[in-house]
Design a protein around this motif. Structure first.
Motif, PDB file in Angstrom:
ATOM      1  N   SER A 259      36.943 -26.042 -57.463  1.00 16.96           N
ATOM      2  CA  SER A 259      36.325 -27.358 -57.310  1.00 16.96           C
ATOM      3  C   SER A 259      37.218 -28.504 -57.774  1.00 16.96           C
ATOM      4  N   ARG A 260      36.995 -29.673 -57.154  1.00 18.49           N
ATOM      5  CA  ARG A 260      37.619 -30.922 -57.606  1.00 18.49           C
ATOM      6  C   ARG A 260      36.693 -31.674 -58.561  1.00 18.49           C
ATOM      7  N   PHE A 261      35.407 -31.478 -58.402  1.00 20.82           N
ATOM      8  CA  PHE A 261      34.404 -32.085 -59.286  1.00 20.82           C
ATOM      9  C   PHE A 261      33.202 -31.150 -59.321  1.00 20.82           C
ATOM     10  N   ASP A 262      32.816 -30.715 -60.509  1.00 24.25           N
ATOM     11  CA  ASP A 262      31.715 -29.753 -60.628  1.00 24.25           C
ATOM     12  C   ASP A 262      31.200 -29.794 -62.068  1.00 24.25           C
ATOM     13  N   PRO A 263      30.199 -30.646 -62.349  1.00 18.03           N
ATOM     14  CA  PRO A 263      29.770 -30.873 -63.734  1.00 18.03           C
ATOM     15  C   PRO A 263      29.440 -29.601 -64.516  1.00 18.03           C
ATOM     16  N   TRP A 264      28.626 -28.707 -63.946  1.00 17.54           N
ATOM     17  CA  TRP A 264      28.286 -27.458 -64.638  1.00 17.54           C
ATOM     18  C   TRP A 264      27.793 -26.459 -63.586  1.00 17.54           C
ATOM     19  N   PRO A 265      28.711 -25.912 -62.780  1.00 19.36           N
ATOM     20  CA  PRO A 265      28.298 -25.088 -61.635  1.00 19.36           C
ATOM     21  C   PRO A 265      27.551 -23.832 -62.045  1.00 19.36           C
ATOM     22  N   LEU A 266      26.331 -23.691 -61.522  1.00 16.78           N
ATOM     23  CA  LEU A 266      25.512 -22.518 -61.826  1.00 16.78           C
ATOM     24  C   LEU A 266      25.985 -21.293 -61.065  1.00 16.78           C
ATOM     25  N   ALA A 267      26.650 -21.487 -59.902  1.00 16.58           N
ATOM     26  CA  ALA A 267      27.169 -20.334 -59.164  1.00 16.58           C
ATOM     27  C   ALA A 267      28.172 -19.566 -60.010  1.00 16.58           C
ATOM     28  N   LEU A 268      28.942 -20.278 -60.822  1.00 18.16           N
ATOM     29  CA  LEU A 268      29.891 -19.622 -61.721  1.00 18.16           C
ATOM     30  C   LEU A 268      29.159 -18.756 -62.742  1.00 18.16           C
ATOM     31  N   VAL A 269      28.066 -19.275 -63.301  1.00 17.13           N
ATOM     32  CA  VAL A 269      27.297 -18.528 -64.299  1.00 17.13           C
ATOM     33  C   VAL A 269      26.593 -17.339 -63.641  1.00 17.13           C
ATOM     34  N   GLU A 270      26.134 -17.530 -62.413  1.00 17.25           N
ATOM     35  CA  GLU A 270      25.516 -16.415 -61.689  1.00 17.25           C
ATOM     36  C   GLU A 270      26.535 -15.315 -61.414  1.00 17.25           C
ATOM     37  N   ALA A 271      27.741 -15.696 -61.008  1.00 16.75           N
ATOM     38  CA  ALA A 271      28.789 -14.706 -60.752  1.00 16.75           C
ATOM     39  C   ALA A 271      29.123 -13.934 -62.020  1.00 16.75           C
ATOM     40  N   ALA A 272      29.219 -14.648 -63.146  1.00 15.00           N
ATOM     41  CA  ALA A 272      29.479 -13.973 -64.416  1.00 15.00           C
ATOM     42  C   ALA A 272      28.315 -13.059 -64.791  1.00 15.00           C
ATOM     43  N   SER A 273      27.091 -13.494 -64.534  1.00 13.54           N
ATOM     44  CA  SER A 273      25.920 -12.655 -64.811  1.00 13.54           C
ATOM     45  C   SER A 273      25.955 -11.374 -64.005  1.00 13.54           C
ATOM     46  N   ALA A 274      26.475 -11.463 -62.791  1.00 14.55           N
ATOM     47  CA  ALA A 274      26.603 -10.288 -61.932  1.00 14.55           C
ATOM     48  C   ALA A 274      27.799  -9.427 -62.313  1.00 14.55           C
ATOM     49  N   GLY A 275      28.558  -9.836 -63.333  1.00 12.20           N
ATOM     50  CA  GLY A 275      29.666  -9.027 -63.819  1.00 12.20           C
ATOM     51  C   GLY A 275      30.952  -9.185 -63.033  1.00 12.20           C
ATOM     52  N   LEU A 276      31.236 -10.401 -62.582  1.00 14.11           N
ATOM     53  CA  LEU A 276      32.456 -10.641 -61.816  1.00 14.11           C
ATOM     54  C   LEU A 276      33.474 -11.439 -62.619  1.00 14.11           C
ATOM     55  N   PRO A 277      34.741 -11.084 -62.551  1.00  9.95           N
ATOM     56  CA  PRO A 277      35.786 -11.964 -63.075  1.00  9.95           C
ATOM     57  C   PRO A 277      35.774 -13.277 -62.294  1.00  9.95           C
ATOM     58  N   ILE A 278      36.192 -14.368 -62.936  1.00  9.75           N
ATOM     59  CA  ILE A 278      36.099 -15.692 -62.335  1.00  9.75           C
ATOM     60  C   ILE A 278      37.472 -16.343 -62.264  1.00  9.75           C
ATOM     61  N   VAL A 279      37.764 -16.961 -61.118  1.00 10.37           N
ATOM     62  CA  VAL A 279      38.895 -17.883 -61.001  1.00 10.37           C
ATOM     63  C   VAL A 279      38.306 -19.249 -60.678  1.00 10.37           C
ATOM     64  N   CYS A 280      38.581 -20.250 -61.536  1.00 10.92           N
ATOM     65  CA  CYS A 280      38.010 -21.574 -61.317  1.00 10.92           C
ATOM     66  C   CYS A 280      38.967 -22.646 -61.816  1.00 10.92           C
ATOM     67  N   THR A 281      38.677 -23.881 -61.452  1.00 13.14           N
ATOM     68  CA  THR A 281      39.488 -25.006 -61.907  1.00 13.14           C
ATOM     69  C   THR A 281      38.956 -25.549 -63.232  1.00 13.14           C
ATOM     70  N   GLN A 282      39.784 -26.366 -63.869  1.00 17.05           N
ATOM     71  CA  GLN A 282      39.451 -26.910 -65.188  1.00 17.05           C
ATOM     72  C   GLN A 282      38.252 -27.846 -65.154  1.00 17.05           C
ATOM     73  N   VAL A 283      37.941 -28.427 -63.986  1.00 16.34           N
ATOM     74  CA  VAL A 283      36.829 -29.381 -63.924  1.00 16.34           C
ATOM     75  C   VAL A 283      35.474 -28.690 -63.870  1.00 16.34           C
ATOM     76  N   CYS A 284      35.448 -27.393 -63.680  1.00 11.82           N
ATOM     77  CA  CYS A 284      34.168 -26.668 -63.643  1.00 11.82           C
ATOM     78  C   CYS A 284      33.593 -26.635 -65.058  1.00 11.82           C
ATOM     79  N   GLY A 285      32.560 -27.450 -65.297  1.00 11.36           N
ATOM     80  CA  GLY A 285      32.053 -27.625 -66.651  1.00 11.36           C
ATOM     81  C   GLY A 285      31.583 -26.352 -67.313  1.00 11.36           C
ATOM     82  N   SER A 286      30.951 -25.471 -66.559  1.00 13.62           N
ATOM     83  CA  SER A 286      30.424 -24.234 -67.144  1.00 13.62           C
ATOM     84  C   SER A 286      31.526 -23.279 -67.568  1.00 13.62           C
ATOM     85  N   SER A 287      32.766 -23.516 -67.120  1.00 13.89           N
ATOM     86  CA  SER A 287      33.872 -22.653 -67.558  1.00 13.89           C
ATOM     87  C   SER A 287      34.121 -22.805 -69.052  1.00 13.89           C
TER      88      SER A 287
END
Length: 352
Positions: A259-287
């Motif tokens: 993402s270029r702008f993503d205050p607190w993406p819930l899709a990232l938290v859902e992916a982590a809940s499902a047990g997936l490694p994450i690749v994301c940008t620094q602007v993803c607030g939930s990271s």
């Protein structure tokens, strides 16, 4: 018994799970006022089944008098409003017939230091002073809330949104029963904000450099959907409802969110809940709360095709570590489960 009315924007699968958990608490009588879906994430109204609610159509959501009456009819003790973006919701704080109610404001906007953010405390002073409590998503939003003049003891940074962790968490065990999937997954809007162009460019570079490259599965909808079409290795599944996504989470090997702008993406938290490694940008607030780069995922700069390409190659080459990374990601997502969310909110409601 505490009567609570929530005034929200668009419905979603994760918020429906949270509201359902809150409604199940005996001390809480919940009623949700929200928008019928009309955006790029068209969640089905059926998600709200069993939750006391009133979904507003396009005309109704701008009807200040109607919304005020809906709230008043419920005779709530507490009204929860989502930020300050919607004028009819802001009006509730100043309604003469609601003056005795306690208001709680939710916000996920991070502090970026823009001139508009410097002006906000002055433009919204009377509205913010009406709030008994503010619930934000994460540290970055907490920083903005403090700059708005909210006392630190009136802010909770762990609570605006949660996810359906109970249904997602078993997917990690199920995925581990077979060889870990060799595929990447993106879930979100097909938009400039989500970095779709960066994703496509980096993925094609990855395909040129990797031996036996993995496919990229994309789930979503938006104006940049055409950029996904006819691209080697990219499988566009379109927008899927939460129950349709379970198999997609299960058969993914890693989750991508450039993402270029993503205050607190819930899709990232859902992916982590499902047990997936994450690749994301620094602007993803939930990271900030969920991802530890090199431990359960990889955090990269914004708009950096080379960095994303290298992250994809790193995930590909560290295949034997992905199950462990997924387990670690899930542990960081667990506090955001809907049941924990509801328990925190019950305490917040009682405290105000």
């Amino acid at each position: 018994m505490y009567k609570v009315v929530v005034c929200w924007s668009d419905i979603s699968g994760y918020m429906a799970a949270c509201w359902r958990s809150l409604a199940a608490i005996p001390e809480i009588e919940l009623f949700v006022i929200a928008f019928q879906a009309r955006t790029q994430t068209i969640f089905s109204d059926e998600l709200m089944q069993g939750i006391p609610c009133r979904l507003l159509d396009i005309q109704e959501r701008d009807n200040t008098q109607l919304i005020e009456q809906l709230v008043s009819d419920k005779k709530p003790d507490v009204v929860i409003v989502c930020g300050w973006f919607h004028p009819p919701y802001r009006h509730l704080a100043f309604s003469p017939q609601l003056q005795n109610l306690k208001f709680i404001m939710c916000m996920d906007t991070p502090w970026w230091g823009s001139w508009k953010q410097y002006l906000t405390p002055w433009l919204l002073r009377s509205y913010l002073q009406r709030m008994a409590y503010v619930v934000v998503n994460g540290e970055r939003s907490w920083q903005y809330a403090r700059r708005l003049g909210i006392p630190s003891n009136n802010i909770s940074s762990l609570g605006m949104c949660g996810v359906d962790y109970r249904n997602l968490a078993p997917l990690l065990h199920e995925r581990n029963q077979s060889p870990w999937p060799r595929s990447f997954l993106f879930v979100g809007r097909y938009s400039q904000e989500k970095g779709i162009d960066t994703l496509v460019a980096a993925y094609q570079r990855y395909r040129l450099q990797a031996k036996e490259p993995w496919n990229l599965i994309c789930c979503g909808k938006g104006e940049l959907e055409s950029q996904l079409e006819s691209q080697p290795g990219i499988d566009n599944r379109g927008f899927l409802q939460p129950d349709e996504l379970k198999d997609v989470w299960l058969n993914a090997g890693a989750f991508l969110l450039p993402s270029r702008f993503d205050p607190w993406p819930l899709a990232l938290v859902e992916a982590a809940s499902a047990g997936l490694p994450i690749v994301c940008t620094q602007v993803c607030g939930s990271s900030v709360e969920v991802i530890r780069s090199g431990y359960n995922g990889i955090v990269i700069p914004v708009d950096d095709v080379d960095a994303l390409t290298q992250a994809l190659l790193s995930i590909h080459d560290r295949y034997d570590d992905l199950a462990l990374w997924g387990k670690r990601a899930q542990q960081h997502a667990e506090p955001y489960g809907a049941e924990q969310w509801a328990d925190r909110w019950s305490k917040i409601v009682q405290s105000v």
